[in-house]
Design an enzyme around this catalytic site. Structure first.
Site, PDB file in Angstrom:
ATOM      1  N   HIS A 134     -14.194  37.235   7.491  1.00  0.00           N
ATOM      2  CA  HIS A 134     -12.916  37.415   8.202  1.00  0.00           C
ATOM      3  C   HIS A 134     -13.154  37.271   9.723  1.00  0.00           C
ATOM      4  O   HIS A 134     -12.452  36.536  10.406  1.00  0.00           O
ATOM      5  CB  HIS A 134     -12.367  38.796   7.843  1.00  0.00           C
ATOM      6  CG  HIS A 134     -11.112  39.192   8.555  1.00  0.00           C
ATOM      7  ND1 HIS A 134      -9.912  39.325   7.911  1.00  0.00           N
ATOM      8  CD2 HIS A 134     -10.879  39.506   9.852  1.00  0.00           C
ATOM      9  CE1 HIS A 134      -8.984  39.688   8.789  1.00  0.00           C
ATOM     10  NE2 HIS A 134      -9.547  39.817   9.978  1.00  0.00           N
ATOM     11  N   GLU A 135     -14.192  37.932  10.209  1.00  0.00           N
ATOM     12  CA  GLU A 135     -14.515  37.855  11.639  1.00  0.00           C
ATOM     13  C   GLU A 135     -14.950  36.443  12.041  1.00  0.00           C
ATOM     14  O   GLU A 135     -14.656  35.987  13.142  1.00  0.00           O
ATOM     15  CB  GLU A 135     -15.623  38.853  11.994  1.00  0.00           C
ATOM     16  CG  GLU A 135     -15.219  40.302  11.912  1.00  0.00           C
ATOM     17  CD  GLU A 135     -14.043  40.656  12.797  1.00  0.00           C
ATOM     18  OE1 GLU A 135     -13.781  39.949  13.786  1.00  0.00           O
ATOM     19  OE2 GLU A 135     -13.358  41.628  12.477  1.00  0.00           O
TER      20      GLU A 135
ATOM     21  N   HIS B  18     -11.921  34.405  12.792  1.00  0.00           N
ATOM     22  CA  HIS B  18     -11.452  34.606  14.176  1.00  0.00           C
ATOM     23  C   HIS B  18     -12.365  33.863  15.158  1.00  0.00           C
ATOM     24  O   HIS B  18     -11.903  33.187  16.081  1.00  0.00           O
ATOM     25  CB  HIS B  18     -11.518  36.086  14.558  1.00  0.00           C
ATOM     26  CG  HIS B  18     -10.517  36.959  13.871  1.00  0.00           C
ATOM     27  ND1 HIS B  18      -9.173  36.705  13.891  1.00  0.00           N
ATOM     28  CD2 HIS B  18     -10.667  38.114  13.168  1.00  0.00           C
ATOM     29  CE1 HIS B  18      -8.536  37.669  13.220  1.00  0.00           C
ATOM     30  NE2 HIS B  18      -9.425  38.533  12.766  1.00  0.00           N
TER      31      HIS B  18
ATOM     32  N   ASP C 166      -5.019  42.468  14.046  1.00  0.00           N
ATOM     33  CA  ASP C 166      -4.500  41.094  14.084  1.00  0.00           C
ATOM     34  C   ASP C 166      -2.976  41.022  14.231  1.00  0.00           C
ATOM     35  O   ASP C 166      -2.457  40.240  15.029  1.00  0.00           O
ATOM     36  CB  ASP C 166      -4.933  40.346  12.820  1.00  0.00           C
ATOM     37  CG  ASP C 166      -6.448  40.350  12.675  1.00  0.00           C
ATOM     38  OD1 ASP C 166      -7.134  40.473  13.702  1.00  0.00           O
ATOM     39  OD2 ASP C 166      -6.939  40.233  11.538  1.00  0.00           O
TER      40      ASP C 166
END
Ligand code: ZN
Length: 253
Positions: A57-58, A61, A148
């Site tokens: 997930h990171e 980003h 987010d």
């Protein structure tokens, strides 16, 4: 692997160092209890899978932020979530929205993959991780700045209000959610982790507001040496009992 500054470096992905904070190593047995339906070995794999999910997930980003000009310092994994530390988060509203939704987009793909793996091959661990990833999408899209959803909210209102005022409003809304997380975590959901997440988000959100303020009023460089902005993405711990069970049952065949 190298241990320094209270964290274990486990390697790098696409040139981005991934580090495990010591608190995560200590909390691992506790995190394993989030997989009560699995056997001990699979609970361990579940806890690992949870943090691989958070790291991916990171990375979502980070990769988009890098494409928009940010320098990614590292991804640090804490028990209460992942943090992509970058020199600065892209400031154009559209760029900020893209960076903010890239993480949940990765989690959504992983969630769908996990659910499908379970439906076609009956893999309980895949279902557990799929549900966690869908939970990551939903939880992180709550408009609680600096999560987010809160970043998307800030970017959208900053088009009209400018970055400073937008950050102030987003951080205030974020503060409200932080109190909800702390009170809900302590008194209603019996999730100490959710209360911690509330406290952590409060600190990070206020720090980022001050950084934006500094940029405007003191006309100084907002990011000093040893300072950075972070994309924080906590796992959906609070939901593991009620919401998680419902979601799990929905996908179980
Ligand atoms: Zn995120």
């Amino acid at each position: 692997m190298k241990f320094s500054n209270n964290a274990l470096s486990i390697g790098s992905v696409m040139g981005i160092p991934i580090r495990l904070h010591i608190s995560l190593l200590i909390a691992l047995p506790f995190i394993m209890t989030y997989f009560p339906t699995l056997s001990l070995g699979f609970r361990f794999l579940g806890a690992i899978g949870l943090f691989v999910s958070v790291a991916l997930h990171e990375l979502g980003h980070s990769v988009v932020a890098r494409a928009k000009g940010s320098h990614i310092i590292q991804i640090m994994l804490y028990p209460f979530g992942g943090a992509a530390m970058m020199s600065s988060i892209p400031k154009r509203p559209l760029d900020e929205v893209l960076v903010a939704i890239a993480g949940p987009a990765v989690s959504l793909l992983l969630g769908v993959l996990g659910v499908f793996l379970h439906i076609f091959y009956q893999i309980p661990l895949a279902l557990e991780l799929g549900v966690i990833n869908i939970g990551l999408v939903i939880f992180n899209l709550i408009p609680a700045f600096p999560m987010d959803g809160g970043r998307v909210f800030r970017a959208l209102i900053s088009i009209k209000l400018g970055r400073l005022k937008a950050t102030k409003i987003a951080a205030d809304v974020g503060k409200f959610f932080c109190f909800l997380f702390v009170i809900g975590g302590f008194f209603y959901l019996h999730s100490l982790m959710l209360a911690f997440i509330g406290g952590y988000l409060y600190v990070v959100g206020q720090a980022e507001y001050r950084s934006v303020q500094q940029e405007y009023y003191i006309n100084a460089q907002p990011i000093q040496q040893n300072e950075f902005e972070v994309e924080v993405s906590p796992p959906p711990y609070a939901s593991t009992e009620s919401f998680g069970t419902r979601l799990r049952n929905f996908f179980k065949r």
